[in-house]
Design a protein around this motif. Structure first.
Motif, PDB file in Angstrom:
ATOM      1  N   ALA A  68      -0.468   5.636   5.215  1.00  0.00           N
ATOM      2  CA  ALA A  68      -0.562   5.005   4.003  1.00  0.00           C
ATOM      3  C   ALA A  68       0.108   5.787   2.817  1.00  0.00           C
ATOM      4  O   ALA A  68       0.706   6.745   2.712  1.00  0.00           O
ATOM      5  CB  ALA A  68      -2.417   4.959   3.806  1.00  0.00           C
ATOM      6  N   PHE A  69      -0.346   5.274   1.461  1.00  0.00           N
ATOM      7  CA  PHE A  69       0.122   5.859   0.279  1.00  0.00           C
ATOM      8  C   PHE A  69      -0.275   7.439   0.218  1.00  0.00           C
ATOM      9  O   PHE A  69      -1.545   7.608   0.340  1.00  0.00           O
ATOM     10  CB  PHE A  69      -0.145   5.073  -1.010  1.00  0.00           C
ATOM     11  CG  PHE A  69       0.089   5.760  -2.355  1.00  0.00           C
ATOM     12  CD1 PHE A  69       1.372   5.738  -2.494  1.00  0.00           C
ATOM     13  CD2 PHE A  69      -0.753   6.547  -2.951  1.00  0.00           C
ATOM     14  CE1 PHE A  69       1.762   6.243  -3.822  1.00  0.00           C
ATOM     15  CE2 PHE A  69      -0.508   6.997  -4.136  1.00  0.00           C
ATOM     16  CZ  PHE A  69       0.906   6.982  -4.639  1.00  0.00           C
ATOM     17  N   THR A  70       0.652   8.120   0.014  1.00  0.00           N
ATOM     18  CA  THR A  70       0.214   9.700  -0.429  1.00  0.00           C
ATOM     19  C   THR A  70       1.317  10.333  -1.078  1.00  0.00           C
ATOM     20  O   THR A  70       2.351   9.883  -1.036  1.00  0.00           O
ATOM     21  CB  THR A  70      -0.058  10.555   0.771  1.00  0.00           C
ATOM     22  OG1 THR A  70      -0.111  11.733   0.606  1.00  0.00           O
ATOM     23  CG2 THR A  70       0.819  10.166   1.930  1.00  0.00           C
ATOM     24  N   VAL A 106       0.882  -1.144   0.130  1.00  0.00           N
ATOM     25  CA  VAL A 106       0.131  -0.068  -0.058  1.00  0.00           C
ATOM     26  C   VAL A 106       1.076   1.140  -0.033  1.00  0.00           C
ATOM     27  O   VAL A 106       0.754   2.027  -0.921  1.00  0.00           O
ATOM     28  CB  VAL A 106      -1.057  -0.069   1.220  1.00  0.00           C
ATOM     29  CG1 VAL A 106      -1.717   1.330   1.439  1.00  0.00           C
ATOM     30  CG2 VAL A 106      -1.964  -1.163   1.255  1.00  0.00           C
ATOM     31  N   LYS A 107       1.959   1.341   0.963  1.00  0.00           N
ATOM     32  CA  LYS A 107       2.593   2.283   0.974  1.00  0.00           C
ATOM     33  C   LYS A 107       3.476   2.917  -0.204  1.00  0.00           C
ATOM     34  O   LYS A 107       3.592   3.920  -0.558  1.00  0.00           O
ATOM     35  CB  LYS A 107       3.775   2.248   2.023  1.00  0.00           C
ATOM     36  CG  LYS A 107       3.384   2.599   3.433  1.00  0.00           C
ATOM     37  CD  LYS A 107       4.507   2.392   4.438  1.00  0.00           C
ATOM     38  CE  LYS A 107       5.232   3.820   5.129  1.00  0.00           C
ATOM     39  NZ  LYS A 107       4.250   4.071   6.069  1.00  0.00           N
ATOM     40  N   TYR A 149      -5.964   1.271   6.115  1.00  0.00           N
ATOM     41  CA  TYR A 149      -4.707   1.111   6.483  1.00  0.00           C
ATOM     42  C   TYR A 149      -4.242   0.987   8.119  1.00  0.00           C
ATOM     43  O   TYR A 149      -3.433   0.131   8.400  1.00  0.00           O
ATOM     44  CB  TYR A 149      -3.858   2.347   5.937  1.00  0.00           C
ATOM     45  CG  TYR A 149      -2.382   2.160   6.089  1.00  0.00           C
ATOM     46  CD1 TYR A 149      -1.666   1.274   5.123  1.00  0.00           C
ATOM     47  CD2 TYR A 149      -1.610   3.008   6.978  1.00  0.00           C
ATOM     48  CE1 TYR A 149      -0.230   1.104   5.534  1.00  0.00           C
ATOM     49  CE2 TYR A 149      -0.128   2.546   7.157  1.00  0.00           C
ATOM     50  CZ  TYR A 149       0.413   1.657   6.243  1.00  0.00           C
ATOM     51  OH  TYR A 149       1.795   1.290   6.237  1.00  0.00           O
ATOM     52  N   GLY A 166       2.110   2.419  -3.241  1.00  0.00           N
ATOM     53  CA  GLY A 166       1.181   2.468  -4.159  1.00  0.00           C
ATOM     54  C   GLY A 166       1.121   1.424  -5.136  1.00  0.00           C
ATOM     55  O   GLY A 166       0.388   1.384  -6.077  1.00  0.00           O
ATOM     56  N   THR A 167       1.383   0.119  -4.702  1.00  0.00           N
ATOM     57  CA  THR A 167       1.336  -0.986  -5.579  1.00  0.00           C
ATOM     58  C   THR A 167      -0.148  -1.460  -5.499  1.00  0.00           C
ATOM     59  O   THR A 167      -0.714  -1.960  -6.538  1.00  0.00           O
ATOM     60  CB  THR A 167       2.391  -2.143  -5.196  1.00  0.00           C
ATOM     61  OG1 THR A 167       3.494  -1.417  -4.902  1.00  0.00           O
ATOM     62  CG2 THR A 167       2.498  -2.956  -6.184  1.00  0.00           C
ATOM     63  N   VAL A 168      -0.617  -1.547  -4.307  1.00  0.00           N
ATOM     64  CA  VAL A 168      -2.104  -2.187  -4.153  1.00  0.00           C
ATOM     65  C   VAL A 168      -2.895  -0.947  -3.387  1.00  0.00           C
ATOM     66  O   VAL A 168      -2.529  -0.248  -2.641  1.00  0.00           O
ATOM     67  CB  VAL A 168      -2.142  -3.442  -3.646  1.00  0.00           C
ATOM     68  CG1 VAL A 168      -1.333  -4.495  -4.296  1.00  0.00           C
ATOM     69  CG2 VAL A 168      -1.861  -3.366  -2.093  1.00  0.00           C
ATOM     70  N   LYS A 169      -4.195  -1.298  -3.920  1.00  0.00           N
ATOM     71  CA  LYS A 169      -5.115  -0.443  -2.904  1.00  0.00           C
ATOM     72  C   LYS A 169      -5.912  -1.336  -2.172  1.00  0.00           C
ATOM     73  O   LYS A 169      -6.299  -2.346  -2.740  1.00  0.00           O
ATOM     74  CB  LYS A 169      -6.188   0.284  -3.875  1.00  0.00           C
ATOM     75  CG  LYS A 169      -5.720   1.783  -4.465  1.00  0.00           C
ATOM     76  CD  LYS A 169      -6.909   2.484  -4.843  1.00  0.00           C
ATOM     77  CE  LYS A 169      -6.364   4.047  -5.170  1.00  0.00           C
ATOM     78  NZ  LYS A 169      -6.256   4.165  -6.536  1.00  0.00           N
ATOM     79  N   LEU A 170      -6.220  -0.970  -1.044  1.00  0.00           N
ATOM     80  CA  LEU A 170      -6.851  -2.151   0.026  1.00  0.00           C
ATOM     81  C   LEU A 170      -8.371  -2.290  -0.386  1.00  0.00           C
ATOM     82  O   LEU A 170      -9.254  -1.069  -0.595  1.00  0.00           O
ATOM     83  CB  LEU A 170      -7.049  -1.688   1.366  1.00  0.00           C
ATOM     84  CG  LEU A 170      -5.545  -1.598   2.083  1.00  0.00           C
ATOM     85  CD1 LEU A 170      -5.431  -1.087   3.426  1.00  0.00           C
ATOM     86  CD2 LEU A 170      -5.038  -3.257   2.236  1.00  0.00           C
TER      87      LEU A 170
END
Ligand code: HAS
Ligand code: HEM
Length: 553
Positions: free
Chosen positions: A448-450, A45-46, A58, A48-52
């Motif tokens: 999380a990813f940002t 997630v971090k 997260y 940016g490879t997958v979205k939950l």
């Protein structure tokens, strides 16, 4: 010896006690598996490879990971390991009452864990493993935690009782080193968990049920860290027990000094508790004097680790010389590199050198301002607890499970163990290495990813997140292999495996009896805690400020 089996020593373990040990170890590794899935997803997630999917948050994931890894995996493994050791060294089997206390503790802990984890997985307790107020969870999460702690107390009391009985029947004798260390570990746990029990029972549960509207945040964080720092030594001390007591036997050597080993554990008891403020150096509301005092004590708690390093080097070198090694590093050549029972814990020791150095950086006030709340800290504890401690626990598993189930470690399992340890280190090199570096650039932990709205600095962090994801994936393979190894060990061929307890060198000085005087060490420990905490705690209670309402993420 059957073909394909490693050469093992002769000795027996009470197999009835073995069931209790196995139950703890199985829960520990199931926690590692589920926690590992969460860990892998976090890195993906971090980066940016997958979205939950399914609206999973997260923080939900991170809470599950922290609780399962840092609290469930460790506590179950430690109790299983320590019970096996006291059974073996204090009379050859557990007293019937201690055996029952072990199962009762296990039952409490398991009900508590199931309740707590259910709350986390249903999104009702996304408060992270530190459950800082004013983030608020369902009261049942806190009740689950309380049951887990009470269960660990019952198990700890069992350990105390077994030693008390042994002392009564062995008047005037010094307790075996393993048992001494097990009791110190649980004494420390007993004193430290009073803080978290007070936080949970007096503050969090009434507040989360809505019986009181607000909470004194400063006080709750302080009570948490009064417990939180000794918690990390609760993980470390059983690893040290392996390094001090088990490893010398496995390498065919002797313990350098029984007295020095005991002294280092006494120092850990004294100095590991009154140091919680080094986690709160950047917080307002605590005067700099008390922070300074606790930082000084933090540097005191480094001393027993340095003594441990010295003692281990001495054991290795003297063992090498006894086997004919010469020169400064000749001992390295005669170590049993192909034996996973030595290899995995040794990698843990090696990695503890940079891991501990990172801790010294964290503890220095000015440098803490640079690294606090960044991924550097996450990198630090993935080296300490998730590598030095975890690899040592993995290494223990390869002889512990065969010893307590009447089986043997095969050459194939040994090889798989070595591969697993190498995979773990490779994965951690990428993941923790990237965390340390990007943390220094300011990247925060617990996010999380940002893209931080296209911020240029933050864009530079992205490649490190990708390295973290690569490392996380390799580590997850390591988790899968380890869990496979555990279940394979439980089906290994029947046979006899010795419980490897080392003996002190003949030339070592006799152990002074005062080291076995519990009342002195407990009193000193309480005195240090009172000095370090009374005034700041009273201040927080007398001047509570405006309490905070709860927030649900
Ligand atoms: Fe830490 C944060 C300071 C040790 C775990 N730490 C954390 C957190 C965790 C953690 C989980 O002062 C984060 C909590 C959170 O979520 O916020 N830590 C220290 C210091 C030490 C230390 C001074 N930590 C540990 C251990 C842990 C652990 C052990 C788990 C097991 N830590 C901090 C601070 C923070 C912190 C600040 C707060 C940061 C912040 O701002 O949030 C020391 O105890 C380390 C002493 C160790 C050594 C190394 C001795 C080396 C040995 C190996 C010998 C090797 C041999 C092999 C013989 C000085 C014993 C040699 C062979 C050859 C061939 C060479
Ligand atoms: C946090 C990954 C194994 C203990 C994290 C984070 C990541 C991660 C990426 C940081 C998330 C963030 O700050 O946003 C992994 C992976 C693992 C692994 C991929 C192996 C497959 C372990 C182990 C332990 C552990 C074995 C302990 C025994 C923790 C703790 C946190 C954490 C205590 C902090 C949670 C928090 O900040 O609330 N892990 N980890 N991890 N990990 Fe791991």
């Amino acid at each position: 010896m059957k073909k394909g089996q490693l050469e093992l020593f002769e000795n027996k373990f009470d197999l009835k006690d073995g069931k209790l040990v196995v139950a703890h170890i199985i829960v520990a590794f199931l926690a590692l598996l589920i926690g590992g899935i969460a860990g892998l997803l976090q890195t993906l997630v971090k980066s940016g490879t997958v979205k939950l999917p399914y609206g999973i948050g997260y923080y939900e994931l991170l809470t599950a990971h922290g609780v399962l890894m840092a609290i469930v995996f460790t506590t179950y493994f430690i109790i299983g390991f320590l019970y096996s050791g006291i059974s073996y060294t204090l009379g050859g089997k557990l007293l019937p009452i201690v055996h029952r206390m072990g199962w009762l503790g296990f039952a409490f802990m398991t009900v508590g864990t199931a309740l707590g984890v259910a709350m986390v997985l249903t999104g009702k307790a996304s408060v992270l493993y530190t459950f800082y107020a004013p983030m608020k969870a369902s009261p049942y999460f806190y009740i689950g935690l309380a049951l887990l702690v009470v269960g660990s107390w019952i198990s700890g009391w069992g350990i105390f009782y077994q030693l008390k009985y042994w002392k009564k029947t062995h008047q005037g004798k010094i307790s075996p080193l393993f048992a001494f260390m097990a009791v110190i570990t649980f004494l420390m746990w007993q004193i430290a968990t009073i803080g978290v029990a007070a936080e949970v029972l007096i503050q969090l549960i009434p507040w989360s049920f809505g019986w009181v509207e607000t909470i004194n945040v400063m006080l709750s964080r302080t009570l948490f860290w009064y417990f939180g720092h000794p918690l990390v030594y609760f993980w470390l001390m059983p690893a040290y027990m392996c390094w001090y007591v088990i490893i010398p036997k496995i390498i065919g050597g002797k313990i350098y000094s029984d007295a020095l080993a005991r002294l280092s554990f006494v120092l850990l008891l004294l100095f590991s508790i009154p140091v919680g403020f080094h986690h709160q150096l950047m917080e307002p509301g605590i005067s700099s004097f008390w922070k300074y005092l606790q930082v000084v004590l933090t540097f005191m708690v480094v001393v027993p680790s340095l003594m441990t390093a010295f003692s281990l080097f001495a054991t290795f070198e003297l063992n090498g010389r006894a086997k004919g090694a010469t020169g400064l590093f000749g001992w390295i050549k005669v170590m049993p590199w192909k034996d996973v029972r030595f290899f995995a814990p040794f990698l843990g020791m090696l990695i503890f050198i940079p891991a501990g150095a990172g801790g010294l950086i964290n503890a220095s006030n000015q440098m803490n301002a640079v690294v606090h709340n960044t991924l550097w800290v996450t990198g630090h504890f993935h080296l300490t607890v998730a590598t030095s401690v975890a690899l040592t626990f993995f290494g223990i598993t390869y002889w512990l499970l065969p010893a307590v189930t009447g089986r043997v470690l095969t050459k194939r399992m040994n090889k798989l163990g070595i591969i697993q340890a190498i995979i773990w280190c490779a994965g951690m090199f990428f993941m923790s290495g990237a965390m340390h570096l990007v943390g220094l650039f300011g990247s925060p932990r617990r996010t999380a990813f940002t893209t931080y709205e296209g911020n240029a600095d933050a864009a530079g962090w992205m490649p490190y997140y990708v390295f973290m994801a690569i490392g996380g994936t390799v580590l997850f393979i390591g988790v899968l292999l380890m869990v496979y190894n555990v279940f394979a060990l439980l089906r290994a061929p029947k046979g006899v495996t010795e419980y490897p307890i080392g003996e002190a060198m003949e030339q070592a000085e006799a152990t002074p009896a005062y080291l076995d005087r519990w009342s002195v060490w407990i009193s000193l420990s309480v005195a240090l805690i009172l000095i370090a905490y009374t005034v700041p705690l009273m201040d927080m209670i007398m001047h509570p400020g405006v309490g905070s309402k709860g927030f649900v993420t």
